[in-house]
Scaffold this motif. Structure first.
Motif, PDB file in Angstrom:
ATOM      1  N   HIS A 214      -1.991  -4.657  21.712  1.00  0.00           N
ATOM      2  CA  HIS A 214      -0.695  -4.597  22.399  1.00  0.00           C
ATOM      3  C   HIS A 214      -0.782  -5.318  23.736  1.00  0.00           C
ATOM      4  O   HIS A 214       0.181  -5.354  24.479  1.00  0.00           O
TER       5      HIS A 214
ATOM      6  N   ASN B 290       3.613   1.564  17.258  1.00  0.00           N
ATOM      7  CA  ASN B 290       2.741   2.590  16.674  1.00  0.00           C
ATOM      8  C   ASN B 290       3.253   2.973  15.294  1.00  0.00           C
ATOM      9  O   ASN B 290       4.458   3.103  15.085  1.00  0.00           O
ATOM     10  N   GLY B 291       2.319   3.170  14.396  1.00  0.00           N
ATOM     11  CA  GLY B 291       2.690   3.623  13.055  1.00  0.00           C
ATOM     12  C   GLY B 291       3.254   2.519  12.190  1.00  0.00           C
ATOM     13  O   GLY B 291       3.706   2.762  11.069  1.00  0.00           O
ATOM     14  N   GLY B 292       3.226   1.283  12.669  1.00  0.00           N
ATOM     15  CA  GLY B 292       3.813   0.175  11.923  1.00  0.00           C
ATOM     16  C   GLY B 292       2.999  -0.240  10.705  1.00  0.00           C
ATOM     17  O   GLY B 292       3.526  -0.851   9.772  1.00  0.00           O
ATOM     18  N   GLY B 293       1.697   0.046  10.732  1.00  0.00           N
ATOM     19  CA  GLY B 293       0.858  -0.319   9.585  1.00  0.00           C
ATOM     20  C   GLY B 293      -0.269  -1.283   9.929  1.00  0.00           C
ATOM     21  O   GLY B 293      -0.957  -1.794   9.044  1.00  0.00           O
ATOM     22  N   LYS B 294      -0.509  -1.510  11.217  1.00  0.00           N
ATOM     23  CA  LYS B 294      -1.524  -2.480  11.642  1.00  0.00           C
ATOM     24  C   LYS B 294      -2.937  -2.071  11.221  1.00  0.00           C
ATOM     25  O   LYS B 294      -3.665  -2.861  10.632  1.00  0.00           O
ATOM     26  N   SER B 295      -3.305  -0.828  11.532  1.00  0.00           N
ATOM     27  CA  SER B 295      -4.657  -0.382  11.165  1.00  0.00           C
ATOM     28  C   SER B 295      -4.828  -0.373   9.650  1.00  0.00           C
ATOM     29  O   SER B 295      -5.915  -0.642   9.137  1.00  0.00           O
ATOM     30  N   THR B 296      -3.748  -0.060   8.951  1.00  0.00           N
ATOM     31  CA  THR B 296      -3.825  -0.053   7.492  1.00  0.00           C
ATOM     32  C   THR B 296      -4.185  -1.455   6.983  1.00  0.00           C
ATOM     33  O   THR B 296      -5.001  -1.596   6.067  1.00  0.00           O
TER      34      THR B 296
ATOM     35  N   GLN C   8     -10.560   1.220  15.235  1.00  0.00           N
ATOM     36  CA  GLN C   8      -9.736   1.719  16.341  1.00  0.00           C
ATOM     37  C   GLN C   8     -10.380   2.977  16.921  1.00  0.00           C
ATOM     38  O   GLN C   8     -10.465   3.129  18.125  1.00  0.00           O
TER      39      GLN C   8
ATOM     40  N   TYR D  87       0.857  -1.182   0.000  1.00  0.00           N
ATOM     41  CA  TYR D  87       0.000   0.000   0.000  1.00  0.00           C
ATOM     42  C   TYR D  87       0.890   1.227   0.000  1.00  0.00           C
ATOM     43  O   TYR D  87       1.692   1.445   0.909  1.00  0.00           O
TER      44      TYR D  87
ATOM     45  N   GLU E 273      -7.421  -2.717  18.045  1.00  0.00           N
ATOM     46  CA  GLU E 273      -7.141  -2.270  19.417  1.00  0.00           C
ATOM     47  C   GLU E 273      -8.414  -2.096  20.258  1.00  0.00           C
ATOM     48  O   GLU E 273      -8.716  -0.987  20.705  1.00  0.00           O
TER      49      GLU E 273
ATOM     50  N   ILE F 175       3.536   2.445   2.753  1.00  0.00           N
ATOM     51  CA  ILE F 175       3.014   2.202   4.099  1.00  0.00           C
ATOM     52  C   ILE F 175       3.033   0.720   4.438  1.00  0.00           C
ATOM     53  O   ILE F 175       3.356   0.344   5.556  1.00  0.00           O
TER      54      ILE F 175
ATOM     55  N   VAL G  98       0.973   5.491  -0.689  1.00  0.00           N
ATOM     56  CA  VAL G  98       0.185   6.707  -0.898  1.00  0.00           C
ATOM     57  C   VAL G  98       1.100   7.828  -1.381  1.00  0.00           C
ATOM     58  O   VAL G  98       2.318   7.751  -1.220  1.00  0.00           O
TER      59      VAL G  98
HETATM   60  N1  LIG Z   1      -3.500   7.857   3.778  1.00  0.00           N
HETATM   61  C1  LIG Z   1      -2.315   8.021   4.377  1.00  0.00           C
HETATM   62  N2  LIG Z   1      -1.482   9.023   4.020  1.00  0.00           N
HETATM   63  C2  LIG Z   1      -0.290   9.196   4.623  1.00  0.00           C
HETATM   64  N3  LIG Z   1       0.160   8.406   5.609  1.00  0.00           N
HETATM   65  C3  LIG Z   1      -0.618   7.395   6.006  1.00  0.00           C
HETATM   66  C4  LIG Z   1      -1.895   7.154   5.441  1.00  0.00           C
HETATM   67  N4  LIG Z   1      -2.450   6.069   6.046  1.00  0.00           N
HETATM   68  C5  LIG Z   1      -1.550   5.690   6.966  1.00  0.00           C
HETATM   69  N5  LIG Z   1      -0.454   6.468   6.952  1.00  0.00           N
HETATM   70  C6  LIG Z   1       0.762   6.322   7.784  1.00  0.00           C
HETATM   71  O1  LIG Z   1       1.095   4.952   7.741  1.00  0.00           O
HETATM   72  C7  LIG Z   1       1.647   4.541   8.972  1.00  0.00           C
HETATM   73  C8  LIG Z   1       0.896   3.337   9.477  1.00  0.00           C
HETATM   74  O2  LIG Z   1      -0.355   3.734   9.977  1.00  0.00           O
HETATM   75  P1  LIG Z   1      -1.327   2.772  10.777  1.00  0.00           P
HETATM   76  O3  LIG Z   1      -2.475   3.548  11.228  1.00  0.00           O
HETATM   77  O4  LIG Z   1      -1.611   1.574   9.916  1.00  0.00           O
HETATM   78  O5  LIG Z   1      -0.410   2.343  12.006  1.00  0.00           O
HETATM   79  P2  LIG Z   1      -0.721   1.430  13.265  1.00  0.00           P
HETATM   80  O6  LIG Z   1       0.229   0.323  13.237  1.00  0.00           O
HETATM   81  O7  LIG Z   1      -2.151   1.068  13.284  1.00  0.00           O
HETATM   82  O8  LIG Z   1      -0.385   2.392  14.471  1.00  0.00           O
HETATM   83  P3  LIG Z   1      -1.039   2.542  15.934  1.00  0.00           P
HETATM   84  O9  LIG Z   1      -0.462   1.472  16.788  1.00  0.00           O
HETATM   85  O10 LIG Z   1      -0.599   3.896  16.382  1.00  0.00           O
HETATM   86  O11 LIG Z   1      -2.525   2.448  15.776  1.00  0.00           O
HETATM   87  C9  LIG Z   1       1.591   5.747   9.881  1.00  0.00           C
HETATM   88  O12 LIG Z   1       2.843   6.357   9.870  1.00  0.00           O
HETATM   89  C10 LIG Z   1       0.556   6.635   9.238  1.00  0.00           C
HETATM   90  O13 LIG Z   1       0.789   7.969   9.521  1.00  0.00           O
END
Ligand SMILES: Nc1ncnc2c1ncn2[C@@H]1O[C@H](COP(=O)(O)OP(=O)(O)OP(=O)(O)O)[C@@H](O)[C@H]1O
Ligand SMILES: [Mg+2]
Lengths: 245, 305
Positions: free
Chosen positions: A196, A40-46, A87, A9, A162, A20, A11
């Motif tokens: 977590h 955090n920010g690893g990409g899990k929610s994505t 989340q 993925y 989460e 991402i 962007v």
């Molecule tokens: N549409 C987008 N445009 C720019 N950056 C994005 C976009 N979607 C996600 N990101 C970035 O991708 C990274 C992964 O986001 P994600 O929300 O998947 O993390 P996460 O693992 O769920 O984090 P957390 O534990 O904080 O919930 C983050 O750095 C986020 O800022």
């Protein structure tokens, strides 16, 4: 049940491509309880957004029950049996808790049925059933209602992002029971939880560690769990960034 | 009454026949039934130009229904109704107007309602507007509501217009004496090329008076809405107005809130929010299996509930 094949993925951010997720592949087998964890920010929610169809992968395929769902809409995936608890749950002016549970279930609910779902997530049902899902609910209350909508929906695959976030530790003890029961009641469904929490990791069949948009590790709980204590996955993304630079 | 008229009656007044209590049913300019009660007297003004409605002091838990039905194309009328609500009474007034226009001429009802709410009295006023019929003639409603609230009285207004009215210009004015309380809830949906204008002018003249004017609306297709609310705080008082609108398609919504504080202890607040349906709301309902259109419908229904 679910398979991600080389999913990526990317962007555009200020004209430059930002990766991402890179080449993410994993399987969630039938009747399995799988936990995704990582900083955090690893990409899990994505990953959860790609599975539910909220976002479309820029590469790779998503297979659900043997069918390629990569190009399907959110609605079609929901109808096939993919459920997703966000989340950050959404608020609605005018839609009350019972409406939302009814929409989730896909048919009318008796007050008893609706109350049953709320009680399971530790909400005193009578106080909440007619409350609007609006800004007057606290973050923790909203999170539990979000979980209750998936209980009412009974999807084949439940994705929770989460579920523990915003819920105080004391109530969390009760919530963990919800997941333990779900775990024991899995019949023809599977559960994918982003978390977590040690106690949730502890009841997993499998653990996937996601960091920096990639799968760092995956395997049976007993194999992965010992690695997690005191590793990069257990510390915050910021610390990681500092260490890297 | 014929079937069309009966159906319209149920739309605007939730009535399936003759209501309890006092009532006057106006159909195509004439009276299709009227009843006064011991405490509530309905007296027609000359030549069908309206009604005087007198409610005795101390009347409690009684209701008045005064629905209006227009079922002939080209019908245009202006009706004056005056309500005298006696001290310390507690009553519900259900008005409402439904137009069935199958023809090619415009049908129009302009209802001018004046309320004199006595000291300590409590009135709930419910008004529903509804239009139907597939003729090219327009369905037009221009209600004027004038409220005079005496000391410690309360007026709660609920105004609903969800379907079928091509053009409305609603003007509501109120003057509040000490301790008087005004609550207005407006629910509005416009579609096609409809136009709806709501004008409020509230004068809070008495000490400790309070007013709360809330409009929730949905504008679809090419429709136009204007919310124009002026709250004057002329005494130590509390006033709040709110316009919350969902805009869709090519619609236009204009909010013109005005607060005019004339007293150091006047506390006035206005909130206005206009925007499309939030994307995350649609997404959430779609993850529960609704199509985008079904999700929209649920969000709008809830919003206007
Ligand atoms: N549409 C987008 N445009 C720019 N950056 C994005 C976009 N979607 C996600 N990101 C970035 O991708 C990274 C992964 O986001 P994600 O929300 O998947 O993390 P996460 O693992 O769920 O984090 P957390 O534990 O904080 O919930 C983050 O750095 C986020 O800022
Ligand atoms: Mg996340």
């Amino acid at each position: 049940m679910l398979e991600l094949q080389n999913v990526s993925y990317t962007v555009e951010d200020e004209g430059r491509p930002v990766e991402i997720l890179k080449d993410v592949s994993f399987k969630v087998d039938d009747q399995k309880f799988v936990v995704i964890t990582g900083p955090n920010g690893g990409g899990k929610s994505t990953i959860a957004r790609l599975i539910s169809g909220v976002a479309a992968p820029t590469g790779g395929r998503i297979i659900f029950d043997g069918k390629d769902v990569t190009g399907l809409s959110i609605t079609d995936r929901a109808k096939l049996g993919i459920g997703y608890a966000l989340q950050q749950p959404v608020r609605f002016k005018g839609i009350d808790v019972k409406d939302l549970l009814r929409i989730a279930a896909g048919h009318d609910l008796t007050t008893d049925e609706a109350c049953g779902y709320l009680s399971r997530v530790g909400l005193c049902a009578r106080d909440y059933i007619n409350r609007e899902v609006n800004a007057s609910l606290s973050g923790g209350e909203l999170k539990r209602i979000e979980i209750a909508t998936l209980l009412a929906r009974k999807p084949k695959l439940s994705v929770f992002d989460e579920p523990e976030a915003g819920i105080d530790l004391w109530s969390f003890q009760n919530l963990i029971r919800v997941f333990e029961i779900m775990r024991s009641e899995i019949e023809d469904g599977s559960i994918l939880i982003i978390s977590h929490q040690e106690r949730i990791l502890d009841i997993a069949d499998e653990i996937i560690v996601v960091a920096d948009g990639q799968i760092e590790r995956q395997g049976p709980k007993d194999e992965i769990f010992p690695h997690l204590v005191g590793t990069t996955s257990a510390i915050s993304g910021c610390t990681r960034l500092v260490e890297r630079s | 009454m014929d079937d069309i008229q009966k159906r319209i009656l149920s739309e605007v007044a939730d009535l399936h026949g003759v209501p309890e209590g006092a009532y006057n049913i106006r159909v195509d300019g004439g009276s299709a039934g009227r009843r006064s009660t011991e405490n509530i007297e309905i007296i027609p003004k000359p030549e069908g130009s309206g009604l005087d409605i007198r409610i005795k002091p101390g009347t409690r838990r009684e209701s008045v229904h005064i629905p209006v039905i227009l079922s002939k194309t080209g019908m245009k009328e202006v009706v004056y109704n005056d309500f005298y609500i006696g001290e310390d009474s507690d009553v519900v007034i259900v008005a409402g107007c439904g137009i069935h226009n199958c023809g090619n001429q415009d049908s129009q009802h302009d209802g001018i309602h004046r309320f004199f709410v006595g000291r300590g009295a409590k009135m709930r006023y419910v008004e529903k507007h509804y239009g139907e019929g597939d003729g090219s003639g327009k369905r037009i409603l221009n209600p004027v509501t004038e409220l005079h609230l005496e000391a410690d009285s309360t007026a709660e207004l609920e105004m609903v217009q969800i379907r079928g009215v091509d053009s409305t210009e609603r003007v509501t004015t109120a003057e509040l004496a000490e301790g008087a309380r005004l609550v207005v809830q407006e629910r509005l949906m416009t579609h096609g090329s409809q136009s709806a204008v709501s004008v409020y002018k509230v004068d809070m003249n008495g000490e400790n008076s309070t007013s709360d004017v809330v409009s929730r609306s949905v504008a679809r297709d090419d429709s136009y809405q204007k919310f124009d609310a002026l709250i004057n705080g002329n005494a130590p008082c509390r006033g709040h107005s709110e316009c919350d609108a969902i805009i869709m398609d090519r619609a236009r919504v204009l909010a013109v809130p005005q607060l005019d504080a004339n007293n150091i202890d006047a506390a006035l607040i206005h909130e206005a929010a206009i925007g499309k349906i939030a994307g995350d709301q649609l997404i959430k309902l779609m993850t529960l299996g609704l199509t985008e259109a079904e999700a929209e419908e649920q969000i709008i229904n809830g919003f206007l509930k």
